[in-house]
Design a protein around this motif. Sequence first.
Motif, PDB file in Angstrom:
ATOM      1  N   VAL A 115       0.858  -1.172   0.000  1.00 48.42           N
ATOM      2  CA  VAL A 115       0.000   0.000   0.000  1.00 48.42           C
ATOM      3  C   VAL A 115       0.900   1.230   0.000  1.00 48.42           C
ATOM      4  O   VAL A 115       1.710   1.421   0.918  1.00 48.42           O
ATOM      5  CB  VAL A 115      -0.917   0.026   1.234  1.00 48.42           C
ATOM      6  N   VAL A 116       0.790   2.053  -1.034  1.00 45.76           N
ATOM      7  CA  VAL A 116       1.594   3.274  -1.143  1.00 45.76           C
ATOM      8  C   VAL A 116       0.679   4.422  -1.555  1.00 45.76           C
ATOM      9  O   VAL A 116      -0.515   4.232  -1.786  1.00 45.76           O
ATOM     10  CB  VAL A 116       2.754   3.110  -2.148  1.00 45.76           C
ATOM     11  N   ALA A 117       1.243   5.600  -1.637  1.00 45.71           N
ATOM     12  CA  ALA A 117       0.451   6.791  -1.957  1.00 45.71           C
ATOM     13  C   ALA A 117      -0.151   6.697  -3.352  1.00 45.71           C
ATOM     14  O   ALA A 117       0.412   6.079  -4.268  1.00 45.71           O
ATOM     15  CB  ALA A 117       1.326   8.037  -1.855  1.00 45.71           C
ATOM     16  N   ASN A 118      -1.301   7.311  -3.516  1.00 44.51           N
ATOM     17  CA  ASN A 118      -1.888   7.430  -4.848  1.00 44.51           C
ATOM     18  C   ASN A 118      -0.966   8.256  -5.744  1.00 44.51           C
ATOM     19  O   ASN A 118      -0.313   9.189  -5.295  1.00 44.51           O
ATOM     20  CB  ASN A 118      -3.255   8.105  -4.760  1.00 44.51           C
ATOM     21  N   GLY A 119      -0.910   7.863  -6.997  1.00 45.58           N
ATOM     22  CA  GLY A 119      -0.132   8.638  -7.955  1.00 45.58           C
ATOM     23  C   GLY A 119       1.340   8.279  -8.020  1.00 45.58           C
ATOM     24  O   GLY A 119       2.103   8.970  -8.698  1.00 45.58           O
ATOM     25  N   VAL A 120       1.751   7.208  -7.310  1.00 43.87           N
ATOM     26  CA  VAL A 120       3.138   6.776  -7.423  1.00 43.87           C
ATOM     27  C   VAL A 120       3.174   5.335  -7.943  1.00 43.87           C
ATOM     28  O   VAL A 120       2.220   4.584  -7.793  1.00 43.87           O
ATOM     29  CB  VAL A 120       3.907   6.865  -6.083  1.00 43.87           C
ATOM     30  N   SER A 121       4.262   4.989  -8.556  1.00 44.49           N
ATOM     31  CA  SER A 121       4.507   3.626  -9.029  1.00 44.49           C
ATOM     32  C   SER A 121       5.961   3.572  -9.477  1.00 44.49           C
ATOM     33  O   SER A 121       6.627   4.608  -9.613  1.00 44.49           O
ATOM     34  CB  SER A 121       3.587   3.262 -10.202  1.00 44.49           C
ATOM     35  N   LYS A 122       6.442   2.386  -9.724  1.00 48.58           N
ATOM     36  CA  LYS A 122       7.799   2.272 -10.264  1.00 48.58           C
ATOM     37  C   LYS A 122       7.901   2.960 -11.626  1.00 48.58           C
ATOM     38  O   LYS A 122       8.919   3.572 -11.955  1.00 48.58           O
ATOM     39  CB  LYS A 122       8.200   0.806 -10.405  1.00 48.58           C
ATOM     40  N   GLY A 123       6.833   2.866 -12.417  1.00 42.33           N
ATOM     41  CA  GLY A 123       6.864   3.483 -13.741  1.00 42.33           C
ATOM     42  C   GLY A 123       6.943   4.995 -13.681  1.00 42.33           C
ATOM     43  O   GLY A 123       7.725   5.614 -14.402  1.00 42.33           O
ATOM     44  N   LYS A 124       6.140   5.596 -12.817  1.00 44.40           N
ATOM     45  CA  LYS A 124       6.179   7.059 -12.678  1.00 44.40           C
ATOM     46  C   LYS A 124       7.526   7.509 -12.121  1.00 44.40           C
ATOM     47  O   LYS A 124       8.070   8.544 -12.521  1.00 44.40           O
ATOM     48  CB  LYS A 124       5.024   7.525 -11.794  1.00 44.40           C
ATOM     49  N   ALA A 125       8.067   6.732 -11.179  1.00 50.08           N
ATOM     50  CA  ALA A 125       9.388   7.067 -10.628  1.00 50.08           C
ATOM     51  C   ALA A 125      10.470   6.944 -11.694  1.00 50.08           C
ATOM     52  O   ALA A 125      11.395   7.760 -11.747  1.00 50.08           O
ATOM     53  CB  ALA A 125       9.698   6.171  -9.437  1.00 50.08           C
ATOM     54  N   LEU A 126      10.363   5.936 -12.548  1.00 46.85           N
ATOM     55  CA  LEU A 126      11.342   5.776 -13.621  1.00 46.85           C
ATOM     56  C   LEU A 126      11.288   6.967 -14.573  1.00 46.85           C
ATOM     57  O   LEU A 126      12.333   7.476 -15.007  1.00 46.85           O
ATOM     58  CB  LEU A 126      11.085   4.478 -14.381  1.00 46.85           C
ATOM     59  N   THR A 127      10.096   7.431 -14.891  1.00 48.75           N
ATOM     60  CA  THR A 127       9.974   8.602 -15.766  1.00 48.75           C
ATOM     61  C   THR A 127      10.615   9.831 -15.125  1.00 48.75           C
ATOM     62  O   THR A 127      11.329  10.598 -15.795  1.00 48.75           O
ATOM     63  CB  THR A 127       8.493   8.872 -16.075  1.00 48.75           C
ATOM     64  N   LYS A 128      10.394  10.028 -13.816  1.00 49.83           N
ATOM     65  CA  LYS A 128      11.040  11.141 -13.104  1.00 49.83           C
ATOM     66  C   LYS A 128      12.553  11.009 -13.163  1.00 49.83           C
ATOM     67  O   LYS A 128      13.278  11.993 -13.372  1.00 49.83           O
ATOM     68  CB  LYS A 128      10.586  11.167 -11.643  1.00 49.83           C
ATOM     69  N   LEU A 129      13.049   9.775 -12.961  1.00 56.73           N
ATOM     70  CA  LEU A 129      14.490   9.552 -12.947  1.00 56.73           C
ATOM     71  C   LEU A 129      15.110   9.851 -14.312  1.00 56.73           C
ATOM     72  O   LEU A 129      16.168  10.495 -14.390  1.00 56.73           O
ATOM     73  CB  LEU A 129      14.797   8.112 -12.530  1.00 56.73           C
ATOM     74  N   THR A 130      14.477   9.401 -15.379  1.00 62.17           N
ATOM     75  CA  THR A 130      15.035   9.660 -16.706  1.00 62.17           C
ATOM     76  C   THR A 130      15.076  11.155 -17.004  1.00 62.17           C
ATOM     77  O   THR A 130      16.011  11.640 -17.655  1.00 62.17           O
ATOM     78  CB  THR A 130      14.234   8.927 -17.797  1.00 62.17           C
ATOM     79  N   GLU A 131      14.086  11.880 -16.493  1.00 67.86           N
ATOM     80  CA  GLU A 131      14.100  13.340 -16.660  1.00 67.86           C
ATOM     81  C   GLU A 131      15.254  13.953 -15.885  1.00 67.86           C
ATOM     82  O   GLU A 131      15.936  14.862 -16.377  1.00 67.86           O
ATOM     83  CB  GLU A 131      12.764  13.924 -16.202  1.00 67.86           C
ATOM     84  N   LEU A 132      15.480  13.466 -14.650  1.00 69.08           N
ATOM     85  CA  LEU A 132      16.582  13.985 -13.839  1.00 69.08           C
ATOM     86  C   LEU A 132      17.936  13.714 -14.497  1.00 69.08           C
ATOM     87  O   LEU A 132      18.843  14.542 -14.433  1.00 69.08           O
ATOM     88  CB  LEU A 132      16.547  13.342 -12.448  1.00 69.08           C
ATOM     89  N   LEU A 133      18.057  12.543 -15.111  1.00 72.34           N
ATOM     90  CA  LEU A 133      19.333  12.147 -15.699  1.00 72.34           C
ATOM     91  C   LEU A 133      19.488  12.620 -17.143  1.00 72.34           C
ATOM     92  O   LEU A 133      20.585  12.545 -17.699  1.00 72.34           O
ATOM     93  CB  LEU A 133      19.482  10.624 -15.650  1.00 72.34           C
ATOM     94  N   GLY A 134      18.390  13.071 -17.748  1.00 71.23           N
ATOM     95  CA  GLY A 134      18.447  13.508 -19.138  1.00 71.23           C
ATOM     96  C   GLY A 134      18.654  12.375 -20.110  1.00 71.23           C
ATOM     97  O   GLY A 134      19.342  12.521 -21.131  1.00 71.23           O
ATOM     98  N   ILE A 135      18.048  11.220 -19.821  1.00 68.67           N
ATOM     99  CA  ILE A 135      18.182  10.040 -20.676  1.00 68.67           C
ATOM    100  C   ILE A 135      16.883   9.823 -21.440  1.00 68.67           C
ATOM    101  O   ILE A 135      15.797   9.849 -20.869  1.00 68.67           O
ATOM    102  CB  ILE A 135      18.531   8.797 -19.839  1.00 68.67           C
ATOM    103  N   GLU A 136      16.987   9.595 -22.737  1.00 69.28           N
ATOM    104  CA  GLU A 136      15.817   9.383 -23.568  1.00 69.28           C
ATOM    105  C   GLU A 136      15.216   8.011 -23.311  1.00 69.28           C
ATOM    106  O   GLU A 136      15.923   7.050 -23.003  1.00 69.28           O
ATOM    107  CB  GLU A 136      16.194   9.518 -25.049  1.00 69.28           C
ATOM    108  N   ARG A 137      13.882   7.926 -23.458  1.00 68.70           N
ATOM    109  CA  ARG A 137      13.166   6.675 -23.186  1.00 68.70           C
ATOM    110  C   ARG A 137      13.725   5.506 -23.995  1.00 68.70           C
ATOM    111  O   ARG A 137      13.796   4.370 -23.507  1.00 68.70           O
ATOM    112  CB  ARG A 137      11.680   6.864 -23.495  1.00 68.70           C
ATOM    113  N   GLY A 138      14.148   5.759 -25.213  1.00 68.78           N
ATOM    114  CA  GLY A 138      14.673   4.686 -26.052  1.00 68.78           C
ATOM    115  C   GLY A 138      15.955   4.088 -25.537  1.00 68.78           C
ATOM    116  O   GLY A 138      16.346   2.983 -25.964  1.00 68.78           O
ATOM    117  N   ASN A 139      16.623   4.778 -24.620  1.00 71.23           N
ATOM    118  CA  ASN A 139      17.862   4.277 -24.034  1.00 71.23           C
ATOM    119  C   ASN A 139      17.657   3.746 -22.617  1.00 71.23           C
ATOM    120  O   ASN A 139      18.631   3.551 -21.880  1.00 71.23           O
ATOM    121  CB  ASN A 139      18.917   5.379 -24.006  1.00 71.23           C
TER     122      ASN A 139
END
Length: 266
Positions: A186-210
Amino acid sequence: MKKFEGKLLVSDMDATLLNSDHKVSERNREAIEYFISEGGRFTVATGRMVPAVRAYFSQMRINAPALLHNGAKIYDFEKDVPLFEKFIEEPRKNAIRRVHDELPEIGLEVYSEEKVYIYRECSETERFKTRSYDVTYSLPEKVWHKPWIKALLIGERELLDKYEPVYRREYDNGYCVRSGSMYLDVVANGVSKGKALTKLTELLGIERGNVFAVGDNMNDIDMLLAAGNAFAVENAEPAVKAAAGRTVPSCDESAVAYIIEKCMDV
Protein backbone atom coordinates in the motif's frame (compact mmCIF):
# COMPACT_ATOMS: atom_id res chain seq x y z
CA MET A 1 32.26 7.43 -26.69
CA LYS A 2 31.95 4.41 -24.41
CA LYS A 3 29.79 1.46 -25.40
CA PHE A 4 26.90 2.06 -22.95
CA GLU A 5 27.13 5.82 -22.55
CA GLY A 6 23.69 7.42 -22.34
CA LYS A 7 21.96 4.16 -21.42
CA LEU A 8 20.12 3.38 -18.19
CA LEU A 9 19.46 -0.15 -16.93
CA VAL A 10 16.95 -0.53 -14.08
CA SER A 11 16.36 -3.88 -12.42
CA ASP A 12 13.89 -5.11 -9.85
CA MET A 13 15.71 -6.82 -6.99
CA ASP A 14 13.90 -9.82 -5.52
CA ALA A 15 13.48 -12.71 -7.97
CA THR A 16 15.08 -10.62 -10.73
CA LEU A 17 18.55 -9.31 -9.87
CA LEU A 18 18.71 -11.51 -6.77
CA ASN A 19 18.62 -15.27 -7.21
CA SER A 20 16.62 -17.76 -5.16
CA ASP A 21 19.25 -17.52 -2.41
CA HIS A 22 18.69 -13.73 -2.27
CA LYS A 23 22.17 -13.06 -3.62
CA VAL A 24 23.65 -11.24 -6.61
CA SER A 25 25.42 -13.81 -8.74
CA GLU A 26 29.08 -13.28 -9.58
CA ARG A 27 28.15 -13.13 -13.27
CA ASN A 28 25.61 -10.38 -12.59
CA ARG A 29 28.10 -8.47 -10.44
CA GLU A 30 30.81 -8.61 -13.08
CA ALA A 31 28.43 -7.63 -15.87
CA ILE A 32 27.17 -4.62 -13.90
CA GLU A 33 30.74 -3.49 -13.24
CA TYR A 34 31.50 -3.79 -16.96
CA PHE A 35 28.32 -1.92 -17.88
CA ILE A 36 29.21 0.95 -15.55
CA SER A 37 32.84 1.02 -16.72
CA GLU A 38 31.56 1.45 -20.28
CA GLY A 39 29.51 4.51 -19.36
CA GLY A 40 26.17 2.92 -18.45
CA ARG A 41 23.98 3.97 -15.54
CA PHE A 42 22.68 1.08 -13.40
CA THR A 43 20.20 1.13 -10.55
CA VAL A 44 17.43 -0.84 -8.89
CA ALA A 45 13.66 -0.41 -8.58
CA THR A 46 12.28 -2.24 -5.59
CA GLY A 47 9.76 -2.32 -2.79
CA ARG A 48 12.68 -2.40 -0.36
CA MET A 49 13.72 0.45 1.92
CA VAL A 50 17.03 2.33 2.04
CA PRO A 51 18.97 0.03 4.44
CA ALA A 52 17.63 -3.09 2.71
CA VAL A 53 19.20 -1.91 -0.56
CA ARG A 54 22.38 -0.61 1.02
CA ALA A 55 22.92 -4.06 2.55
CA TYR A 56 23.66 -5.36 -0.97
CA PHE A 57 26.35 -2.84 -1.87
CA SER A 58 29.05 -5.42 -1.15
CA GLN A 59 27.50 -7.54 -3.92
CA MET A 60 26.59 -4.88 -6.49
CA ARG A 61 27.27 -1.31 -7.48
CA ILE A 62 24.73 1.26 -8.59
CA ASN A 63 25.59 4.63 -10.10
CA ALA A 64 22.16 6.20 -10.43
CA PRO A 65 19.48 7.06 -7.86
CA ALA A 66 17.36 4.07 -6.79
CA LEU A 67 13.58 3.72 -6.98
CA LEU A 68 12.42 2.50 -3.57
CA HIS A 69 9.13 1.56 -1.89
CA ASN A 70 7.64 0.77 -5.30
CA GLY A 71 8.30 4.29 -6.57
CA ALA A 72 7.23 6.23 -3.49
CA LYS A 73 10.85 7.33 -3.01
CA ILE A 74 13.75 8.12 -5.34
CA TYR A 75 16.94 7.96 -3.31
CA ASP A 76 20.43 9.19 -4.16
CA PHE A 77 22.77 6.89 -2.26
CA GLU A 78 25.84 8.87 -3.32
CA LYS A 79 24.53 12.00 -1.60
CA ASP A 80 22.48 10.03 0.95
CA VAL A 81 19.34 12.08 0.32
CA PRO A 82 15.87 11.49 -1.14
CA LEU A 83 15.23 13.24 -4.44
CA PHE A 84 11.52 12.49 -4.30
CA GLU A 85 9.14 10.93 -1.79
CA LYS A 86 5.38 10.78 -1.37
CA PHE A 87 3.62 9.48 1.71
CA ILE A 88 0.40 7.54 2.17
CA GLU A 89 -2.59 9.84 2.55
CA GLU A 90 -3.60 10.26 6.20
CA PRO A 91 -7.20 8.97 5.87
CA ARG A 92 -5.93 5.71 4.36
CA LYS A 93 -4.13 4.79 7.57
CA ASN A 94 -7.53 3.96 9.05
CA ALA A 95 -7.86 1.11 6.58
CA ILE A 96 -4.74 -0.50 8.05
CA ARG A 97 -6.16 -0.15 11.56
CA ARG A 98 -9.39 -1.80 10.41
CA VAL A 99 -7.49 -4.68 8.79
CA HIS A 100 -5.67 -5.19 12.08
CA ASP A 101 -8.94 -5.28 14.00
CA GLU A 102 -11.05 -7.26 11.53
CA LEU A 103 -8.71 -9.60 9.61
CA PRO A 104 -6.51 -11.27 12.23
CA GLU A 105 -4.98 -13.73 9.76
CA ILE A 106 -3.27 -10.93 7.78
CA GLY A 107 0.26 -9.88 8.75
CA LEU A 108 0.88 -6.13 8.77
CA GLU A 109 3.99 -3.95 8.51
CA VAL A 110 4.30 -0.17 8.47
CA TYR A 111 7.33 1.66 7.03
CA SER A 112 8.05 5.12 8.42
CA GLU A 113 11.29 7.12 8.48
CA GLU A 114 13.12 4.06 7.07
CA LYS A 115 12.09 1.95 10.04
CA VAL A 116 9.84 -1.10 10.07
CA TYR A 117 7.00 -1.44 12.55
CA ILE A 118 5.41 -4.87 12.81
CA TYR A 119 1.74 -4.11 13.45
CA ARG A 120 0.87 -7.81 13.47
CA GLU A 121 3.39 -10.62 13.33
CA CYS A 122 3.10 -13.60 11.02
CA SER A 123 5.51 -16.25 9.81
CA GLU A 124 6.95 -13.89 7.18
CA THR A 125 7.78 -11.10 9.63
CA GLU A 126 10.29 -13.52 11.17
CA ARG A 127 12.62 -12.64 8.27
CA PHE A 128 13.74 -9.46 10.03
CA LYS A 129 15.14 -11.32 13.03
CA THR A 130 18.21 -12.34 11.02
CA ARG A 131 18.83 -8.83 9.68
CA SER A 132 20.21 -5.63 11.13
CA TYR A 133 17.35 -3.33 10.10
CA ASP A 134 15.67 -1.03 12.60
CA VAL A 135 12.56 -3.10 13.42
CA THR A 136 10.00 -2.50 16.17
CA TYR A 137 7.60 -5.33 16.96
CA SER A 138 4.71 -3.01 17.74
CA LEU A 139 3.10 0.11 16.32
CA PRO A 140 3.38 2.85 18.98
CA GLU A 141 0.70 5.52 18.94
CA LYS A 142 3.27 8.17 17.95
CA VAL A 143 3.87 6.38 14.66
CA TRP A 144 0.29 7.06 13.61
CA HIS A 145 1.26 10.74 13.52
CA LYS A 146 4.39 10.22 11.44
CA PRO A 147 4.50 9.96 7.64
CA TRP A 148 4.16 6.45 6.25
CA ILE A 149 5.95 5.66 3.01
CA LYS A 150 4.42 2.18 2.76
CA ALA A 151 2.26 -0.38 4.51
CA LEU A 152 2.43 -4.08 3.76
CA LEU A 153 -0.30 -6.72 3.97
CA ILE A 154 1.22 -10.19 4.24
CA GLY A 155 -0.14 -13.69 3.78
CA GLU A 156 0.29 -16.89 1.81
CA ARG A 157 -0.69 -16.53 -1.88
CA GLU A 158 -4.06 -18.21 -1.40
CA LEU A 159 -4.88 -15.96 1.56
CA LEU A 160 -3.90 -12.75 -0.24
CA ASP A 161 -5.70 -13.85 -3.40
CA LYS A 162 -8.80 -14.11 -1.22
CA TYR A 163 -8.42 -10.84 0.68
CA GLU A 164 -6.88 -8.50 -1.92
CA PRO A 165 -10.23 -7.82 -3.63
CA VAL A 166 -11.88 -7.51 -0.21
CA TYR A 167 -9.29 -4.93 0.85
CA ARG A 168 -9.73 -2.96 -2.36
CA ARG A 169 -13.51 -3.07 -2.18
CA GLU A 170 -14.26 -2.67 1.53
CA TYR A 171 -11.21 -1.04 3.12
CA ASP A 172 -9.23 1.16 0.74
CA ASN A 173 -9.74 2.01 -2.93
CA GLY A 174 -6.40 3.82 -3.07
CA TYR A 175 -3.32 2.51 -4.85
CA CYS A 176 -1.92 -0.85 -3.80
CA VAL A 177 -0.04 -3.47 -5.79
CA ARG A 178 1.23 -7.03 -5.38
CA SER A 179 5.02 -7.10 -5.12
CA GLY A 180 5.16 -10.86 -4.60
CA SER A 181 2.89 -13.79 -3.96
CA MET A 182 2.84 -12.98 -0.22
CA TYR A 183 2.88 -9.16 -0.29
CA LEU A 184 0.33 -6.46 -1.04
CA ASP A 185 2.04 -3.07 -0.94
CA VAL A 186 0.00 0.00 0.00
CA VAL A 187 1.59 3.27 -1.14
CA ALA A 188 0.45 6.79 -1.96
CA ASN A 189 -1.89 7.43 -4.85
CA GLY A 190 -0.13 8.64 -7.95
CA VAL A 191 3.14 6.78 -7.42
CA SER A 192 4.51 3.63 -9.03
CA LYS A 193 7.80 2.27 -10.26
CA GLY A 194 6.86 3.48 -13.74
CA LYS A 195 6.18 7.06 -12.68
CA ALA A 196 9.39 7.07 -10.63
CA LEU A 197 11.34 5.78 -13.62
CA THR A 198 9.97 8.60 -15.77
CA LYS A 199 11.04 11.14 -13.10
CA LEU A 200 14.49 9.55 -12.95
CA THR A 201 15.04 9.66 -16.71
CA GLU A 202 14.10 13.34 -16.66
CA LEU A 203 16.58 13.98 -13.84
CA LEU A 204 19.33 12.15 -15.70
CA GLY A 205 18.45 13.51 -19.14
CA ILE A 206 18.18 10.04 -20.68
CA GLU A 207 15.82 9.38 -23.57
CA ARG A 208 13.17 6.67 -23.19
CA GLY A 209 14.67 4.69 -26.05
CA ASN A 210 17.86 4.28 -24.03
CA VAL A 211 16.07 3.01 -20.92
CA PHE A 212 16.15 -0.74 -20.21
CA ALA A 213 14.09 -2.31 -17.42
CA VAL A 214 13.56 -5.84 -16.12
CA GLY A 215 11.21 -7.29 -13.52
CA ASP A 216 9.13 -10.23 -12.41
CA ASN A 217 5.98 -9.17 -10.55
CA MET A 218 2.86 -7.04 -10.83
CA ASN A 219 4.53 -3.99 -9.28
CA ASP A 220 6.99 -3.99 -12.20
CA ILE A 221 4.44 -3.73 -15.02
CA ASP A 222 4.15 0.07 -14.91
CA MET A 223 7.95 0.35 -14.98
CA LEU A 224 8.23 -1.99 -17.97
CA LEU A 225 5.64 0.04 -19.87
CA ALA A 226 7.56 3.25 -19.09
CA ALA A 227 10.87 1.87 -20.39
CA GLY A 228 11.84 1.92 -24.03
CA ASN A 229 13.18 -1.62 -23.72
CA ALA A 230 11.38 -4.01 -21.37
CA PHE A 231 12.20 -7.52 -20.24
CA ALA A 232 10.62 -10.09 -17.93
CA VAL A 233 12.60 -12.86 -16.30
CA GLU A 234 11.55 -16.42 -17.09
CA ASN A 235 10.21 -16.84 -13.54
CA ALA A 236 7.96 -13.76 -13.90
CA GLU A 237 4.19 -13.73 -13.55
CA PRO A 238 2.40 -14.27 -16.90
CA ALA A 239 0.97 -10.75 -16.91
CA VAL A 240 4.48 -9.32 -16.50
CA LYS A 241 5.77 -11.34 -19.45
CA ALA A 242 2.87 -10.08 -21.54
CA ALA A 243 3.60 -6.46 -20.59
CA ALA A 244 7.33 -6.77 -21.28
CA GLY A 245 6.98 -8.53 -24.60
CA ARG A 246 10.39 -10.12 -24.21
CA THR A 247 11.53 -12.83 -21.80
CA VAL A 248 15.10 -13.37 -20.59
CA PRO A 249 16.55 -16.17 -18.44
CA SER A 250 15.38 -16.61 -14.86
CA CYS A 251 16.77 -14.89 -11.78
CA ASP A 252 18.82 -18.04 -11.14
CA GLU A 253 20.47 -17.72 -14.55
CA SER A 254 21.90 -14.19 -14.15
CA ALA A 255 19.21 -12.39 -16.10
CA VAL A 256 20.76 -8.92 -15.68
CA ALA A 257 24.07 -10.13 -17.10
CA TYR A 258 22.21 -11.68 -20.05
CA ILE A 259 20.55 -8.34 -20.83
CA ILE A 260 23.89 -6.50 -20.72
CA GLU A 261 25.62 -9.13 -22.84
CA LYS A 262 22.88 -9.89 -25.37
CA CYS A 263 20.18 -7.21 -25.45
CA MET A 264 21.71 -3.73 -25.26
CA ASP A 265 23.12 -3.29 -28.76
CA VAL A 266 20.05 -1.36 -29.92
